[in-house]
Scaffold this motif. Structure first.
Motif: not given
Lengths: 315, 491
Positions: A277, A82-85, A93-94, A38, A54
């Motif tokens: 990752r 990565t998205y932090q949701v 959603e997907r 990242m 973290d």
């Protein structure tokens, strides 16, 4: 029937536990540090360490595995790296796209395969049979991503009837949303239909040799009605079995098709998550797909009983 | 995935030009979706490509020719020792959430970037600040521990954009900046939508009403989308092989500009054979840059002979230092004691230039008697095995950071060069504030790297932009990863 269901339920849970261990171990072995991936090559060591902490990656693996399972039991999948949701939110959603895509492709494939397979069997070793067999051989030989590109070139670029991929979202209305799914569904369904056609044909041929078919024909029942009323139902058992197995192929196919058509579904999510990752997304997504495939195959088992009363009695 | 693209793209030549109605928005295609939208806590280039100068602004801005202009700072002065910068800030600037921008935001941002738990990939810029003071609401004084000749450029990079305390924690998912475009929505896996901020201080100069960044990873899908008119602009296209197809389309235009990406054959200088200068020189002589650029990039790319961008004023052309000469390469290998052959591994990350270039480099090395074992790896594995563990012999990668010759002076960097003479040259270059002296040392540094053949120097990565002919003001060159859309408009 009740003991059968309980037995199946236990095996369902055991399979999921096995799958979860397998997925976790595989992702542990997979080289690549999510934090380093990242932050990239120029990040200072301390920033990478801060991110690792973290993400909870500095804790021992068994602890992280148990945390994951405990979270799942509570219905929590955690936050995407990565998205932090929340991962569950991402999946919701997907899946809105991938589930309709996969099921529509299965439905179209089944429809095509049953029609073409029955037709081929009824014209055994004649021109119609050869035609269907050649077409299905072609359908098998063409990779679905290439077929997808060809469809885009023809319908979006040459004819200009559709967009070259993308998905407006269900909020744009049923019409535009379904419109965006037509080409992907076709691209995905062709390969599946090609496999299934062959199964329908051979299963039908098998049944056509049975005594009761000759009897039906002898007492004056027309060919079409014999096919529909006596042959089809008897030929369905192997066909439904293969359909259950093909569902896994359909789900796997969405990964490729969603990337070709740039559709924001589970397949594209998994693809991106592996290269980023985003392990928390990958492990939950793969487990979810595994569960989905197991459930579908379980439903197939139940269908046997519906199609063939003899299965019910035996049990 | 290249061959079938070429076949599938053939019918595109027949395409008619589509009509353009008075458009006021632009849809861009990007290969990768960013992980979050806060460039001060995330490192991915995709974050900057969406947000930099569109959503967020820095005190300074970097222009297309790598010069620096004022942005949130109106002007600045530098002390004689190059250690103290006094910025006068613009007034009347607001963040998208309505809060006012002032010196406190600058202090907050820079201190946050320097903090113990900072995830800023350029943390060192900020830990180099001895103090950040705000004598009044529109003046900021930054005192540096060590002078940095590139400080003003650095403050225009994505990692240095100014954020406000109110939104800092949520910027990754809901970015708030001072730029001309504000965040509207992010459909994960699909697109990010921005709209012109009516409250922007210079809103009259912004022609576009909205921007949509669509994420299309597949190259063929990207090209199909731009051909179909779904996409107006691919600012960083990787589809070098489709250039001719796109050029044939009346509606579209391709521009080829420069980037900061030095594409090199990374070499492990601690490897028993590669630690010998003669072996590295042999590799340099074995490489035919023209063949690599033609084969891997379809001709787009500038040959380089050291680790420096050709468009930089301090650039020295050193491509002639070790010209393509297989016979000489063989002789050098023999002198180094590898006349009977040498076997090396070549680990390739998943970019087109690396995978295709790798095949060609391997062939060129085999011609002089070096057996090459190619291993294709994913990025995370490359980062771990090559970059971190230095478990490699050769690799191919583009170093895309601007002005990054200093990486050769880094201790234990993955080239494992660790050369005292080079480090001394770089130390002198970094210590001076006199541009002429700095230029002299930078040139020396380029010579030193070329001389030592530290890595195989291949070519400068080109910026291939595919766009609708009606779009004007799009950057041709890329001094860093950014899609500055403020001056873009439709004809």
């Amino acid at each position: 029937m009740a003991t059968y269901l309980i037995r199946r339920l236990i095996s369902f849970c055991l399979t999921l536990v096995g799958a979860s261990v397998l997925i976790f171990v595989m992702l542990e072995i997979l080289p690549g540090d999510p934090a380093l991936t990242m932050l990239g090559v120029d990040a200072p060591e301390s920033a990478v360490a801060a991110l690792r902490a973290d993400l909870g990656l500095d804790r021992p693996a068994p602890e992280r595995y148990l945390d994951w399972i405990a979270g799942l039991a509570r219905g929590e999948m955690g936050l995407s790296f990565t998205y932090q949701v929340p991962v569950a939110e991402l999946f919701a959603e997907r899946l809105e796209l991938t589930v309709p895509l996969a099921f529509a492709a299965m439905a179209l494939a089944s429809l095509l395969a049953i029609g073409a397979g029955l037709y081929a069997a009824s014209r055994h070793n004649r021109a119609g049979d050869w035609g269907v067999m050649t077409a299905s051989q072609l359908g098998l030989a063409i990779p679905n991503f290439w077929l997808g590109i060809l469809l885009i070139v023809l319908f979006a670029l040459v004819l200009g009837w559709t967009k070259a991929g993308g998905f407006p979202g269900w909020e744009a209305g049923i019409g535009p949303a379904l419109g965006a799914l037509v080409l992907p569904v076709v691209a995905l369904a062709i390969t599946l239909a090609s496999i299934l056609t062959r199964v329908v044909r051979s299963a039908t041929l098998e049944v056509l040799r049975e005594d009761f078919v000759r009897t039906a024909r002898a007492k004056g029942l027309g060919r079409g009605r014999t096919l529909r009323r006596h042959v089809l139902r008897n030929a369905m058992i192997p066909v439904v079995t293969v359909m259950g197995l093909l569902f896994a192929d359909a789900m796997a196919g969405t990964i490729v098709i969603e990337n070709v058509f740039s559709l924001p579904g589970m397949g594209k999510l998994i693809f991106g998550a592996i290269s980023n990752r985003d392990l928390i997304v990958v492990k939950n997504a793969v487990l979810l797909l595994a569960a989905l495939v197991i459930v579908v195959n379980f439903a197939v088992d139940l269908l046997y009983a519906l199609i063939d009363p003899r299965v019910r009695i035996r049990d | 995935m290249r061959n079938w693209l070429a076949v599938a793209a053939l019918p595109l030549l027949l395409l008619p030009a589509a009509a353009e109605a008075g458009k006021s928005t632009v849809t861009l295609a990007m290969a990768l979706e960013p992980p979050g939208l806060d460039p001060t806590t995330g490192a991915a280039a995709a974050i900057a490509q969406i947000t930099l100068y569109n959503v967020y602004e820095g005190l300074t801005r970097v222009n297309q020719d790598a010069t620096v202009s004022p942005m949130l700072a109106e002007s600045w002065t530098v002390s004689d020792d190059g250690k103290t910068y006094t910025f006068k800030l613009k007034q009347g600037v607001t963040f998208h959430d309505g809060t006012d921008f002032d010196a406190g935001d600058v202090k907050f941002t820079y201190e946050r970037n320097a903090a113990e738990d900072s995830k800023n990939k350029r943390k060192k810029y900020f830990t180099n600040m001895a103090s950040i003071t705000a004598p009044d609401a529109h003046t900021v004084v930054v005192a540096l521990k060590e002078p940095r000749p590139t400080f003003l450029f650095n403050m225009g990079e994505s990692t240095s954009v100014i954020v406000n305390e109110e939104a800092a924690a949520t910027n990754a998912t809901k970015p708030v900046g001072t730029g001309p475009f504000k965040f509207v929505k992010w459909t994960k896996g699909d697109k990010v939508v921005l709209a012109r901020d009516p409250g922007y201080r210079d809103v009259g100069a912004i022609k576009l009403e909205g921007l949509t960044f669509r994420f299309i990873n597949d190259q063929a899908a990207q090209i199909a989308a731009v051909m179909a008119g779904d996409i107006d602009l691919i600012p960083y296209s990787r589809a070098a092989e489709s250039i001719d197809v796109i050029k044939a389309n009346e509606r579209l235009q391709v521009t080829i500009g420069t980037t900061e990406g030095e594409t090199i054959l990374s070499t492990n200088n601690k490897h028993p054979a590669l630690s010998k200068l003669k072996v590295r020189q042999a590799i340099a002589h074995a490489i035919d840059r023209a063949e690599i650029i033609e084969g891997a990039m379809f001709g787009a790319g500038t040959p380089i002979g050291s680790h420096f961008a050709p468009h930089n004023p301090d650039y020295v052309d050193l491509t002639g230092r070790y010209p393509h000469d297989p016979a000489k390469a063989k002789a050098l290998l023999a002198e180094a004691g590898h006349g009977s052959g040498l076997e090396l591994s070549l680990k390739l990350p998943p970019t087109g230039y690396a995978r295709d270039g790798g095949q060609i480099v391997a062939q060129q090395l085999e011609r002089v008697g070096i057996k090459v074992k190619i291993a294709n790896v994913e990025w995370p594995i490359w980062l771990k095995e090559v970059y971190k563990q230095k478990n490699y012999d050769l690799s191919i990668v583009s170093h895309v950071e601007p002005m990054d010759i200093g990486i050769y002076a880094r201790k234990n960097y993955y080239f494992q060069y660790d050369n005292a003479d080079f480090n001394a040259i770089m130390a002198k270059a970094d210590a001076t504030t006199d541009p002429a002296t700095r230029s002299k040392h930078l040139k020396q540094a380029q010579h030193k790297l070329a001389e030592d053949a530290v890595n195989g120097y291949l070519f400068q990565l080109a910026k291939i932009t595919v766009k609708d002919k009606g779009l004007q003001g799009v950057w041709r060159n890329s001094p860093m990863f950014v899609n500055d859309m403020r001056s873009v408009s439709w004809k």
